[in-house]
Write an enzyme that holds these catalytic residues in place. Structure first.
Site, PDB file in Angstrom:
ATOM      1  N   ASP A  67     -44.973  11.279  45.259  1.00 30.82           N
ATOM      2  CA  ASP A  67     -44.188  10.326  45.070  1.00 30.82           C
ATOM      3  C   ASP A  67     -43.737  10.592  43.145  1.00 30.82           C
ATOM      4  OD1 ASP A  67     -43.766   9.052  47.133  1.00 30.82           O
ATOM      5  OD2 ASP A  67     -45.307   7.472  46.840  1.00 30.82           O
ATOM      6  N   GLY A  68     -44.724  11.046  41.836  1.00 32.15           N
ATOM      7  CA  GLY A  68     -44.594  11.052  41.283  1.00 32.15           C
ATOM      8  C   GLY A  68     -43.314  12.456  40.900  1.00 32.15           C
ATOM      9  N   ASN A 136     -40.794   3.227  39.339  1.00 31.53           N
ATOM     10  CA  ASN A 136     -41.691   1.487  39.769  1.00 31.53           C
ATOM     11  C   ASN A 136     -41.963   1.104  38.708  1.00 31.53           C
ATOM     12  OD1 ASN A 136     -42.587   3.024  42.200  1.00 31.53           O
ATOM     13  ND2 ASN A 136     -44.709   4.004  41.498  1.00 31.53           N
ATOM     14  N   ARG A 164     -52.178 -12.458  26.917  1.00 36.59           N
ATOM     15  CA  ARG A 164     -53.416 -11.964  26.407  1.00 36.59           C
ATOM     16  C   ARG A 164     -53.913 -10.917  27.650  1.00 36.59           C
ATOM     17  NH1 ARG A 164     -56.050 -12.429  21.767  1.00 36.59           N
ATOM     18  NH2 ARG A 164     -58.665 -11.922  22.103  1.00 36.59           N
ATOM     19  N   ASP A 166     -55.518  -6.846  29.233  1.00 36.04           N
ATOM     20  CA  ASP A 166     -55.369  -5.558  29.047  1.00 36.04           C
ATOM     21  C   ASP A 166     -54.592  -4.726  29.251  1.00 36.04           C
ATOM     22  OD1 ASP A 166     -58.465  -5.902  28.817  1.00 36.04           O
ATOM     23  OD2 ASP A 166     -58.802  -4.626  30.984  1.00 36.04           O
ATOM     24  N   ILE A 174     -39.894  -0.740  44.462  1.00 36.35           N
ATOM     25  CA  ILE A 174     -41.196  -0.088  45.270  1.00 36.35           C
ATOM     26  C   ILE A 174     -42.391   0.268  44.767  1.00 36.35           C
ATOM     27  CG2 ILE A 174     -38.852   0.413  46.323  1.00 36.35           C
ATOM     28  CD1 ILE A 174     -39.078   2.986  43.998  1.00 36.35           C
ATOM     29  N   TYR A 179     -48.850   0.288  40.206  1.00 37.05           N
ATOM     30  CA  TYR A 179     -50.094  -0.102  39.202  1.00 37.05           C
ATOM     31  C   TYR A 179     -49.706  -1.687  39.453  1.00 37.05           C
ATOM     32  CZ  TYR A 179     -52.004  -0.096  35.002  1.00 37.05           C
ATOM     33  OH  TYR A 179     -52.925  -0.683  34.125  1.00 37.05           O
ATOM     34  N   SER A 180     -48.531  -2.359  39.688  1.00 32.60           N
ATOM     35  CA  SER A 180     -48.624  -3.303  40.119  1.00 32.60           C
ATOM     36  C   SER A 180     -49.652  -4.122  40.952  1.00 32.60           C
ATOM     37  CB  SER A 180     -46.775  -4.392  39.984  1.00 32.60           C
ATOM     38  OG  SER A 180     -47.361  -5.624  40.623  1.00 32.60           O
TER      39      SER A 180
END
Length: 305
Positions: A67-68, A136, A164, A166, A174, A179-180
């Site tokens: 995918d990357g 993405n 506030r 990380d 998609i 990450y989400s």
């Protein structure tokens, strides 16, 4: 179709797959192109061109990797979208459809235009004055050991609150499985037009995901007391240790064109991959995804745990 552009995984051995494509291209009198820095990884008959010209000079792109690599191919063609065919070398791919043994037939179908196009949106981002795109997500991430990301959120010019945490992840539908999702965000249907903003490890301020309409303009602005922030685009570092500035984000439809030969089967395979993201299947659904010879020999599947 006269020319195909090859987009290679940066580190994996692509020799076998490139060989299949090269033999097919020779039989059909088609030109293959690759960026100049990848010339040493392909046969001498593949034409090296400047990296920013591969997508503009090719009729279609072939992404060889996971995918990357596919995301990189889509980004390279964002100004003049071209059909992108993904050949799988990765571990878990949601975008890539074709396995190497299926390549000759896939290329012939590509040549005869026997395929459908799956359109993808991207995030068009102004990062402190620099234009970037992400298919993405775009993420603003704290540097380890240096405090927290402190940001304010504005939508269509209206202030809505602060983060506030990380990291703050802004994703397309998609990208909602990447990450989400790892940060606790929802899974969004690829058929939906929406943008998701998800904080990772929130300490104060907005602590849940926000789902926005595609036409709403997003602005994330660093507060003076924020930790230095790394800006990541589709998982790649775009800016390191930013201490001030803002990111303006808008949603751009039809920015990427993905080749699909069997959309239904592709969707079924993705459903199976989604079980790795804790979405369980019923036994009869799993049975339908097994190869036909296994379905004939195994009549019953055990009940789910």
């Amino acid at each position: 179709m006269s020319g195909l552009g090859l987009v290679l995984h940066p580190t994996r051995d692509v020799t076998e797959v490139v060989g299949i494509i090269e033999r097919w291209a020779t039989r059909h009198h088609k030109t293959l192109m690759v960026r100049e820095e990848d010339q040493h990884r392909v046969p001498s008959c593949v034409v090296p061109v400047p990296a920013d010209e591969v997508a503009t000079r090719a009729d279609a792109l072939i992404s060889i990797g996971g995918d990357g690599t596919m995301l990189g191919a889509l980004r390279s063609a964002v100004l003049d979208p071209k059909p992108v065919l993904g050949v799988h070398l990765g571990r878990l791919g949601f975008l890539v459809e074709i396995e190497p043994p299926d390549l000759p037939e896939a290329l012939s179908r590509l040549l005869s235009k026997d395929f459908t196009i799956e359109s993808h949106a991207c995030l068009a981002c102004d990062v402190c004055g620099d234009d970037v795109v992400a298919f993405n997500d775009i993420a603003l991430v704290r540097q380890p050991g240096s405090g927290f990301v402190n940001l304010t959120l504005a939508i269509d010019g209206q202030q809505y609150g602060y983060y506030r945490c990380d990291a703050v992840v802004v994703s397309t539908p998609i990208g909602s499985t990447a990450y989400s999702y790892a940060a606790g965000g929802p899974l969004i249907s690829p058929a939906a037009d929406s943008v998701v903003i998800t904080p990772s490890a929130p300490m104060a301020g907005i602590s849940r995901s926000v789902v926005l309409a595609p036409d709403e303009k997003i602005r994330l602005e660093l507060e003076p007391d924020s930790s230095p922030v790394v800006v990541e685009m589709d998982g790649l570092v775009f800016r390191d240790a930013a201490t001030e500035g803002a990111v303006d984000i808008s949603y751009r439809r039809n920015a990427g064109l993905v080749v699909r030969f069997d959309p239904l089967r592709y969707q079924e395979r993705n459903q199976l991959k989604m079980t790795l993201l804790d979405l369980p299947f019923l036994p009869e659904q799993l049975r339908e995804l097994l190869p036909e010879e296994l379905r004939r020999t195994r009549k019953e599947l055990p009940p789910p745990c």
